[in-house]
Design an enzyme around this catalytic site. Structure first.
Site, PDB file in Angstrom:
ATOM      1  N   GLU A  75       0.955   1.696   2.873  1.00 20.38           N
ATOM      2  CA  GLU A  75       0.230   0.652   2.071  1.00 20.38           C
ATOM      3  C   GLU A  75       1.150  -0.132   0.938  1.00 20.38           C
ATOM      4  O   GLU A  75       0.896  -1.090   0.673  1.00 20.38           O
ATOM      5  CB  GLU A  75      -1.039   0.832   1.606  1.00 20.38           C
ATOM      6  N   ASP A  76       1.928   1.058   0.317  1.00 15.76           N
ATOM      7  CA  ASP A  76       2.317   0.568  -1.041  1.00 15.76           C
ATOM      8  C   ASP A  76       3.892   0.545  -0.895  1.00 15.76           C
ATOM      9  O   ASP A  76       4.518   0.086  -2.135  1.00 15.76           O
ATOM     10  CB  ASP A  76       1.995   1.388  -2.194  1.00 15.76           C
TER      11      ASP A  76
END
Length: 723
Positions: A75-76
């Site tokens: 996600e990051d």
């Protein structure tokens, strides 16, 4: 930070120290998050390590601990799920994917985004419950460090935690996490109340400790006299449960007496009931305040005996009695039963305990509206429950506030449809009667009865609501089938010269239905009745079929030379036959996404087989004159059942829920959606881009026609080939 986790591993589960996967996950995540900093100023890697520590304390396995360390890399950071799978295997990749948010899709509202995140989370839970354990640990650490966020964000996250994650921890029986999530949420949502309770409990600590010690000493002495070994201690109730009691009873902290529960832990079930008998001889029990969760465990596996008594000074207090195994389950819930890699005995037990999750996924299939999904979720999963009995003594669990119709649909859909009345504890009650714990419910049925639309106003369960709505939808479908058939027959009569005999027509309609992505001729009639298709469209397909059949009859005497010519196209690959070549890699070009029915052309690439383009694709047209030797004849395989990705662009007047309405319409045509991107454009308009799995041009035309009927849609088109 990692050294602290290693020290915990050695202390809690030394066996985990023998595996390298946790260290490898740390090295991988540390590099991926290298330049990232949390709002607190700490290196980002401190967060996944803290999540891993929480799960380690719950007794989880090396795979889960590793997935927790990696849970934010997709996600990051620039790391992909494929990278995770390649380095750590499919099991860890599944867990990471389940925890990752749906950040690639843009939604019209936060509510829609939250619903889709929850849908994905529940689906992932159904595959592997460890997904939600990681998610809960992730949320717990975020709540512990929430002080570094802006106030508005604090309240938003705390509200979601209280509405979704704390009840989910309760449903899974992980009270250790549930209580902390509730208390932290209260701290940010109602700070004045929170600190009032903290201060009040602190001021009364000495008085409370003296009271508890006297109870414990008396009880310990009397249990030892009858040879019952027990560990007894006082557990302060969590702040949120005290707050709820203050709110519901409109009392101040000084008026709440049972701020502590005394816990008695014994060796076996026999001693639980033996201890209960001793306790009831020492103090007077309050009528109606005894609960036997051993004989009837909660759905989250919680087992204990609860009794509330009047103390020596006239103040009420609660005692909970349980075995050591029940105590572990009460603290760690489903995590205590999940024995990965240490024998699969616990897995079947967990599967049984998660029957409510499978039911949820089944009942929510038809719910696509965001608000409706959230409301049903809070009712079916996160509400209090009542336990009622069938006349045969089987226990049925229902949300609090349920009525006999909910019970009827829980037994069987047909019982619900034909429900005319109910007997509760032997007497007839109305269908809107609110069921209570312990009720014995008998449903009265009649073949002449049909569901009423008013039932939707009184039923509580999503199961009942969905079944009632499905019944009305089917009734409307039957009307559309009859109407569509009538319209089609009228159109057929206008074209008597085409000579469609009944048998030919009926045989071909089933084939034509599948071309439009329907299963049966009745589905086709229903689409006509609903205005999705016109009789002339079906008639056109019938004419095409008749013409092809006539041509086939005329060509029955094919020469051997003609058959050899036909065979010059090789075996199908990806739904394509290449002229004169066998076993060649074939791929459909992404620049124009050809579909069965499109005119196509093959282009021989360097080292990647044959690339298939639409005949009008500008990319391949540029090569036709310059590299004619690379162009090759290709045809569609008529027997292919493959699906092909097509991009569709929708232009409409911008409004709330536009994207959701378009998506719902596509789903109703049994078409899979791969991705959605909705955005506002100039002049108050919006654009919705969808990537769909399509079987043929006819299937695509059906979907486009259906989308055109959505309110405020101005234009729908298949994306043009990219130049």
């Amino acid at each position: 930070m990692f050294q602290e986790l290693c020290a915990m591993i050695k202390e809690i589960n030394p066996n985990l120290a023998k595996t390298n996967v946790i260290y490898e996950a740390f090295e991988f995540a540390d590099e991926a998050h290298e330049d990232q900093i949390r709002n607190s100023g700490e290196p980002y890697i401190s967060h996944p390590l803290a999540v891993a520590s929480i799960l380690l304390d719950l007794g989880l396995d090396a795979i889960t601990i590793s997935a927790a360390i990696l849970h934010d890399v997709v996600e990051d950071t620039s790391v992909t799920l494929e990278d995770v799978e390649q380095n750590f295997g499919s099991e860890i990749a599944l867990l990471v994917d389940g925890v990752t948010k749906l950040s690639r899709i843009e939604y019209q509202s936060k509510e829609e985004q939250q619903v889709e995140n929850l849908r994905k989370m529940f689906l992932a839970m159904a595959k592997d419950i460890r997904v939600i354990l990681i998610k809960l640990a992730d949320r717990l650490h975020n709540m512990r460090t929430l002080t570094h966020m802006p106030v508005a964000k604090q309240k938003e996250i705390a509200k979601e935690t209280l509405e979704i994650f704390a009840p989910l921890a309760h449903r899974l029986g992980i009270f250790k996490i549930k209580w902390e999530l509730e208390d932290l949420s209260l701290r940010y949502l109602q700070p004045e109340k929170y600190y009032e309770i903290v201060k009040g409990i602190k001021m009364k600590r000495r008085e409370r400790e003296d009271f508890i010690n006297s109870i414990i000493n008396t009880l310990q002495y009397n249990l030892e006299k009858v040879n019952i070994e027990a560990e007894i201690n006082g557990r302060p109730k969590n702040f949120y449960s005290i707050y709820k009691k203050m709110e519901s009873q409109q009392k101040g902290i000084n008026e709440i007496f049972d701020l502590l529960a005394i816990r008695v832990v014994v060796d076996n079930v026999k001693d639980c009931y033996g201890a209960l008998g001793i306790i009831h001889t020492l103090w007077k029990p309050i009528p109606g305040r005894f609960k036997d969760y051993i004989a009837m465990p909660k759905p989250n596996m919680y087992q204990s005996l609860h009794t509330t008594l009047i103390g020596p000074t006239g103040k009420p207090f609660e005692i909970q009695i349980r075995t050591w195994e029940m105590h572990r389950t009460a603290e760690y819930g489903i995590a205590a039963h999940w024995r990965y890699k240490e024998g699969q005995g616990g897995k079947k037990d967990v599967e049984d305990k998660l029957s409510w999750l499978r039911q949820l996924l089944e009942w929510q299939t038809d719910l696509r509206d965001a608000k409706e999904f959230m409301e049903s979720l809070k009712i079916d999963v996160f509400s209090d429950v009542v336990y009622v009995f069938t006349p045969k003594g089987d226990v049925v669990e229902l949300p609090a506030g349920s009525v006999p119709i909910d019970f009827a649909y829980r037994i069987h859909t047909q019982v619900g449809h034909s429900c005319v009345g109910a007997k509760v504890n032997g007497r007839i009650v109305s269908l809107d009667y609110k069921l209570a714990n312990g009720d014995i419910v008998e449903i009265l049925t009649s073949k002449q009865i049909q569901p009423k639309s008013d039932w939707l106003k009184v039923v509580q369960t999503s199961q009942a609501k969905n079944r009632i709505r499905s019944w009305f939808k089917k009734e409307k479908r039957d009307e559309n089938v009859a109407k569509g058939k009538e319209l089609f027959e009228k159109e057929i009569k206008k074209h008597v010269n085409d000579n469609f005999e009944d048998k030919y027509k009926q045989d071909k309609l089933s084939i034509i239905a599948k071309k439009f992505n329907f299963q049966t001729a009745d589905d086709l009639y229903a689409a006509i009745g609903d205005g999705i298709l016109t009789p002339l469209q079906i008639l056109g397909k019938l004419r095409e079929g008749k013409q092809k059949d006539n041509e086939a009859d005329a060509d029955n005497n094919l020469t051997v030379a003609e058959e050899d010519s036909n065979a010059r196209f090789g075996k199908p690959s990806n739904g394509i036959r290449v002229k004169g070549i066998e076993n060649l890699m074939v791929r459909l070009s992404r620049c124009c996404n050809p579909l069965p029915g499109d005119e196509i052309i093959g282009y021989i690439t360097r080292g990647r087989g044959v690339s298939i383009h639409r005949a009008d694709c500008s990319n391949v047209q540029n090569h036709c004159d310059e590299e004619q030797e690379r162009i090759i004849d290709v045809v569609w395989d008529t027997d292919t059942k493959d699906k092909y990705q097509v991009q569709v662009e929708v232009t409409a007047v911008d409004r709330p829920k536009l994207a959701m309405d378009v998506m719902n319409t596509v789903v109703e045509t049994n078409t899979n959606i791969n991705s959605v991107h909705a955005r506002g454009i100039k002049n108050g308009l919006a654009a919705v881009s969808l990537k769909l799995d399509i079987k043929s041009l006819d299937h695509l035309r059906l979907v486009l026609n259906r989308i055109k009927k959505v309110k405020d849609v101005i234009e729908v088109k298949r994306s043009s080939p990219k130049s």
